[in-house]
Design an enzyme around this catalytic site. Structure first.
Site, PDB file in Angstrom:
ATOM      1  N   ASN A 100      47.073  13.712  -1.852  1.00 20.88           N
ATOM      2  CA  ASN A 100      46.982  13.094  -0.521  1.00 20.88           C
ATOM      3  C   ASN A 100      45.601  12.481  -0.332  1.00 20.88           C
ATOM      4  OD1 ASN A 100      49.450  14.349  -0.182  1.00 20.88           O
ATOM      5  ND2 ASN A 100      48.600  16.095   0.922  1.00 20.88           N
ATOM      6  N   ASP A 101      44.587  13.309  -0.596  1.00 20.86           N
ATOM      7  CA  ASP A 101      43.229  12.782  -0.437  1.00 20.86           C
ATOM      8  C   ASP A 101      42.852  11.858  -1.574  1.00 20.86           C
ATOM      9  OD1 ASP A 101      42.188  13.660   2.026  1.00 20.86           O
ATOM     10  OD2 ASP A 101      42.253  15.703   1.276  1.00 20.86           O
ATOM     11  N   HIS A 135      58.297   2.776   7.487  1.00 21.74           N
ATOM     12  CA  HIS A 135      58.899   3.639   8.506  1.00 21.74           C
ATOM     13  C   HIS A 135      60.320   4.001   8.166  1.00 21.74           C
ATOM     14  CE1 HIS A 135      55.485   2.290  11.061  1.00 21.74           C
ATOM     15  NE2 HIS A 135      55.523   3.590  11.259  1.00 21.74           N
ATOM     16  N   ARG A 192      46.442  27.030   2.136  1.00 25.93           N
ATOM     17  CA  ARG A 192      45.475  26.314   2.982  1.00 25.93           C
ATOM     18  C   ARG A 192      44.891  27.296   3.992  1.00 25.93           C
ATOM     19  NH1 ARG A 192      49.603  21.765   2.570  1.00 25.93           N
ATOM     20  NH2 ARG A 192      48.455  19.903   1.921  1.00 25.93           N
ATOM     21  N   GLU A 197      40.150  15.486  -5.649  1.00 24.94           N
ATOM     22  CA  GLU A 197      40.654  14.720  -4.509  1.00 24.94           C
ATOM     23  C   GLU A 197      39.864  13.429  -4.322  1.00 24.94           C
ATOM     24  OE1 GLU A 197      42.304  17.509  -1.283  1.00 24.94           O
ATOM     25  OE2 GLU A 197      40.255  18.181  -1.597  1.00 24.94           O
ATOM     26  N   ARG A 236      44.080   8.367   5.770  1.00 24.80           N
ATOM     27  CA  ARG A 236      45.466   8.842   5.698  1.00 24.80           C
ATOM     28  C   ARG A 236      46.064   9.134   7.071  1.00 24.80           C
ATOM     29  NH1 ARG A 236      44.664  14.875   2.952  1.00 24.80           N
ATOM     30  NH2 ARG A 236      46.577  15.505   3.986  1.00 24.80           N
ATOM     31  N   CYS A 251      48.923  19.473  -6.202  1.00 25.28           N
ATOM     32  CA  CYS A 251      49.371  20.155  -4.991  1.00 25.28           C
ATOM     33  C   CYS A 251      49.480  19.226  -3.785  1.00 25.28           C
ATOM     34  CB  CYS A 251      48.463  21.336  -4.657  1.00 25.28           C
ATOM     35  SG  CYS A 251      46.766  20.855  -4.334  1.00 25.28           S
ATOM     36  N   ARG A 259      42.781  28.225  -1.480  1.00 23.15           N
ATOM     37  CA  ARG A 259      41.757  27.200  -1.293  1.00 23.15           C
ATOM     38  C   ARG A 259      40.789  27.676  -0.225  1.00 23.15           C
ATOM     39  NH1 ARG A 259      43.400  21.314   0.539  1.00 23.15           N
ATOM     40  NH2 ARG A 259      43.773  22.241   2.571  1.00 23.15           N
TER      41      ARG A 259
HETATM   42  C1  PEP Z   1      45.634  16.878  -0.771  1.00 21.76           C
HETATM   43  O1  PEP Z   1      44.693  16.258  -0.294  1.00 21.76           O
HETATM   44  O2  PEP Z   1      46.492  16.356  -1.528  1.00 21.76           O
HETATM   45  C2  PEP Z   1      45.811  18.300  -0.456  1.00 21.76           C
HETATM   46  C3  PEP Z   1      46.720  19.013  -1.071  1.00 21.76           C
HETATM   47  O3  PEP Z   1      45.041  18.818   0.523  1.00 21.76           O
HETATM   48  P1  PEP Z   1      45.275  18.517   2.090  1.00 21.76           P
HETATM   49  O4  PEP Z   1      46.573  17.769   2.212  1.00 21.76           O
HETATM   50  O5  PEP Z   1      45.292  19.836   2.761  1.00 21.76           O
HETATM   51  O6  PEP Z   1      44.098  17.693   2.425  1.00 21.76           O
HETATM   52 MG    MG Z   2      43.084  17.405   0.568  1.00 29.50          MG
END
Ligand code: PEP
Ligand code: MG
Length: 555
Positions: free
Chosen positions: A438-439, A188, A290, A415, A449, A486, A326
């Site tokens: 991220n994924d 945090h 997106r 991902e 997440r 990305c 995308r």
């Molecule tokens: C990701 O998953 O890193 C990504 C860029 O797509 P989103 O964050 O939209 O799931």
């Molecule tokens: Mg993603």
């Protein structure tokens, strides 16, 4: 007397350089001893009641001064100290001979276990209760309350970590920088610091030895703390910082390393308005558009014409530049009523992204047609990619469909660990790949997440994630095809260098992060980036990976 200068290191969060006096946050109070009180129950009860009332008043007062969201947080904490059930539990315990501090400790602990048993949001509040209990106990014992020291002069806050009541209230005119001995880059503290632009260094274990009044230099960009810095050191560091600021403000050209190796710096956008921000930040194009963000409110699938109009208004802002679109990534936290099945128990593992689109192929074909038509109407270099790919078959099916419709550059997002490990085969079919970190992180560590309880695991510095990225980077190089990144990882300047070392050929991020990443990349050659990448993938955990890379820079 001149004190000897020494260096400590941790994980830098954000940027900026500060020289200031240390103020330590008092360490947590030890658990009160379980002994029979030597006072009468009445005397103990008076102490407990006064401390509860004073704590509640203090929290409300600080809330009123802070206003906004902080006031809501602090008022909620004050309510905990005012709770009549809690007071009656304290009274019963004192009646049985407990000291005021022990009765308060046990009553709050029992309250917390009820909340924990309730789960979800209530369980998250249990941590706040411990914080309120500590404040009450400190008052009973007459010791400094745990929490951010009150001061009218600026200082650098050194803490183990920060409690919610403290983070909500930081006065950024007074607290110049933060150093924590615990916590990782997604703690945090780190999230707060990044958001507020406060220079911070987390996980600096040796900072435990700092005492009030020590003068320290905090260089967040390099994760470095200098204790008792010499005049000369301060002067040099300030000079370096102002040079960095200058080069950041001047960094506007195409992204490249110091040896000239090009790394396209692109923007993540979700609307025509955010496309404007990307232009202002000198993005070289769009690395992730997106499209699902445009249709989150739509009950029915948008028509080809409606989509075309939206896409044109983004594409025409990037005339002559690359725009990677995308296709709709519906599901999980972004359900689209016309694509998603709302009854899935684990939507992140369900019919998400390309899976939902293949289940509604007409919607996918309409979208690809709209993208193709918009690309003809505008003058952008339009590429298209699919989210949530996990097999080579999905890749073939998507790429073939795009090519049939006329979209020449068709790629997929990596991902899932599955698609990363199959990268060599995927590159044989796709024109390019873009890694969604991220994924990829969420699926590698199997941690949702969206869940705060497992947020610590959501760290793209995890060497397991980096090894998967390395796999994709090597496969992309062997195929001679572009490898984009990305996810949010691309926005972390130091990690961006590592990603390039792992084989990323372009990086796409929120426009606000572009200048810092551009500036950081310009300080390394490709062979240096590769060495840093090797260091990161060789670590055994995310914190070590980041720390080892930071230390290698300081050597
Ligand atoms: C990701 O998953 O890193 C990504 C860029 O797509 P989103 O964050 O939209 O799931
Ligand atoms: Mg993603």
């Amino acid at each position: 007397m001149t004190l000897a200068e020494r260096e400590l290191s941790g994980i830098g969060v954000g940027r900026g350089l500060v020289v200031g006096d240390v103020r330590r946050m008092p360490d947590p109070l030890p658990e009160p001893a379980e002994v029979l009180s030597s006072l009468t129950p009445d005397a103990e009860l008076v102490k407990a009641k006064e401390a509860l009332a004073e704590t509640s008043a203090d929290l409300r007062d600080r809330g009123a001064r802070a206003g906004g969201l902080a006031q809501e947080v602090l008022d909620a904490l004050a309510l905990m100290a005012d709770d009549p059930m809690l007071l009656s539990d304290v009274t019963v315990r004192i009646g049985k001979g407990a000291t005021a501090e022990r009765a308060v400790f046990d009553a709050f602990a029992s309250f917390a276990s009820i909340l924990e048993a309730a789960g979800g949001y209530m369980a998250e509040r249990a941590g706040d209760l411990a914080d309120v209990a500590n404040r009450v106990i400190a008052r009973i014992l007459g010791v400094p309350a745990p929490g951010v020291p009150q001061s009218t002069t600026p200082y650098v806050l050194v803490a183990r970590d920060l409690a919610p009541a403290d983070t909500a209230l930081l006065d950024y005119d007074i607290v110049q920088a933060l150093v924590t001995t615990e916590g990782g880059p997604t703690s945090h503290t780190a999230i707060l610091a990044r958001e507020k632009g406060l220079p911070a260094i987390v996980g600096a274990k040796e900072a435990a030895g700092l005492v009030d009044g020590d003068v320290i230099l905090v260089d967040a960009a390099d994760g470095e703390i200098i204790v008792h810095p010499s005049e000369e050191r301060i002067k040099n560091a300030m000079l370096e910082d102002s040079e960095r600021r200058l080069s950041r403000s001047q960094s506007s050209g195409p992204g490249k390393l110091s040896d000239g190796h090009a790394v396209a710096l692109l923007a993540n956008v979700g609307s025509p308005a955010s496309a404007g921000d990307a232009n202002l930040a000198n993005a070289e194009g769009v690395g992730l558009f997106r499209t699902e963000f445009l249709f989150l409110d739509s009950e029915a699938a948008p028509t080809i014409d409606a989509q075309q109009a939206e896409y044109v208004s983004v594409f025409e802002q990037f005339s002559g530049q690359k725009v990677v679109v995308r296709v709709l990534d519906a599901g999980a936290d972004k359900p689209l009523p016309f694509l998603s099945d709302g009854n899935e128990e684990n939507p992140a593992l369900g019919l998400r992204g390309i899976r939902a689109l293949f289940a509604h192929e007409d919607i996918l074909r309409d979208q690809l047609t709209a993208i193709y038509r918009a690309s003809l109407a505008a003058h952008a270099d339009v590429w298209v990619m699919a989210p949530m790919i996990s097999t080579v078959d999905e890749t073939v099916k998507f790429v073939t469909m795009c090519h049939e419709i006329g979209l020449a550059n068709a790629g997929v997002m990596v991902e899932t660990p599955s698609s990363a490990l199959l990268a060599r085969h995927i590159f044989a079919e796709a024109d390019f790949v873009s890694i969604g970190t991220n994924d990829l992180t969420q699926y590698t560590v199997a941690a949702d997440r969206l869940l705060g309880t497992v947020a610590e695991l959501q760290d793209p510095w995890n060497p397991a994630v980096l090894r998967l990225i390395q796999e994709v980077g090597s496969a992309g190089a062997a195929a001679g095809k572009p490898v984009g990144v990305c996810g949010e990882a691309a926005a972390d300047p130091l990690l961006a260098v590592v990603l390039v070392g792992l084989g990323a050929t372009s990086l796409s991020m929120s426009p606000i992060a572009l200048a810092d990443v551009r500036e950081k990349l310009s300080r390394f050659t490709l062979s240096e980036a590769r060495k840093l990448a090797e260091i990161a993938v060789s670590a055994s955990n995310a914190v070590d990976a980041q720390r080892d890379v930071s230390s290698a820079l300081n050597e």
